[in-house]
Motif scaffolding. Structure first.
Motif: not given
Length: 185
Positions: A153-155, A157-174
């Motif tokens: 369950n903890i992991i 949540k981390v996977i979901d946050q990582a997914t959001d971060a990666i999608m942000s990375y694709i279109y934003n400055d690192i």
């Protein structure tokens, strides 16, 4: 174009193991965005569009760099536009961070990428898997085991946050992504 690499090992026996957390993040990105990662090219399963490539090397962890190098060369991607998602023993379960590192930190998949690209200057999204609870359990056995029920369950949540971060990375400055993601812990 950005290259997002999820590290793991191919094969049913490795599904949902700690060492395959990179594959799990790539799968979650695909699921969230209704993408099929079904091109079998460059010793990898990949998805390509005009903005990014999602990649799961099928070379086994210790040879991941060979596949990454093939994709990087073919699509002419700078090492500064590569984000590798991997497990990290020295981060607690439930935590993750993005960083530009200078070493492999003992991770054989990262070591292979460094050796094949001749640089350590690419970004890593490190997801904490913690260390074995006892000194008698080997690291290799630990990383190839699955998370327990509480950790799953903890992991997720981390996977979901990582997914959001990666999608942000694709279109934003690192740096924007690092500041926002790393603050969440």
């Amino acid at each position: 174009m950005k290259l997002i690499v999820g590290l793991g090992n191919p094969g049913d026996e490795y599904i949902d193991t700690r060492h395959n957390i990179g594959f799990q993040v790539i799968d979650q990105i695909a699921k969230t965005n209704n993408i099929k990662i079904n091109q079998n090219k460059f010793d990898s399963l990949i998805y390509v569009n005009e903005d990014f490539i999602l990649m799961k090397p099928m070379t086994f962890m210790n040879l991941s760099g060979e596949a990454v190098k093939k994709v990087m060369d073919f699509y002419k991607i700078s090492h500064k536009n590569i984000l590798v998602v991997c497990d990290e023993l020295d981060i607690k379960v439930g935590q993750a961070k993005i960083k530009l590192s200078t070493s492999s930190g003992g991770h054989n998949g990262i070591k292979s990428i460094i050796e094949n690209l001749n640089t350590s200057e690419f970004y890593r999204l490190k997801i904490g898997i913690g260390r074995p609870k006892t000194k008698s359990e080997s690291i290799s056995k630990y990383v190839l085991n699955k998370f327990d029920e509480k950790q799953k369950n903890i992991i997720q949540k981390v996977i979901d946050q990582a997914t959001d971060a990666i999608m942000s990375y694709i279109y934003n400055d690192i740096n924007y992504v690092i500041n926002n993601f790393n603050k969440k812990g």
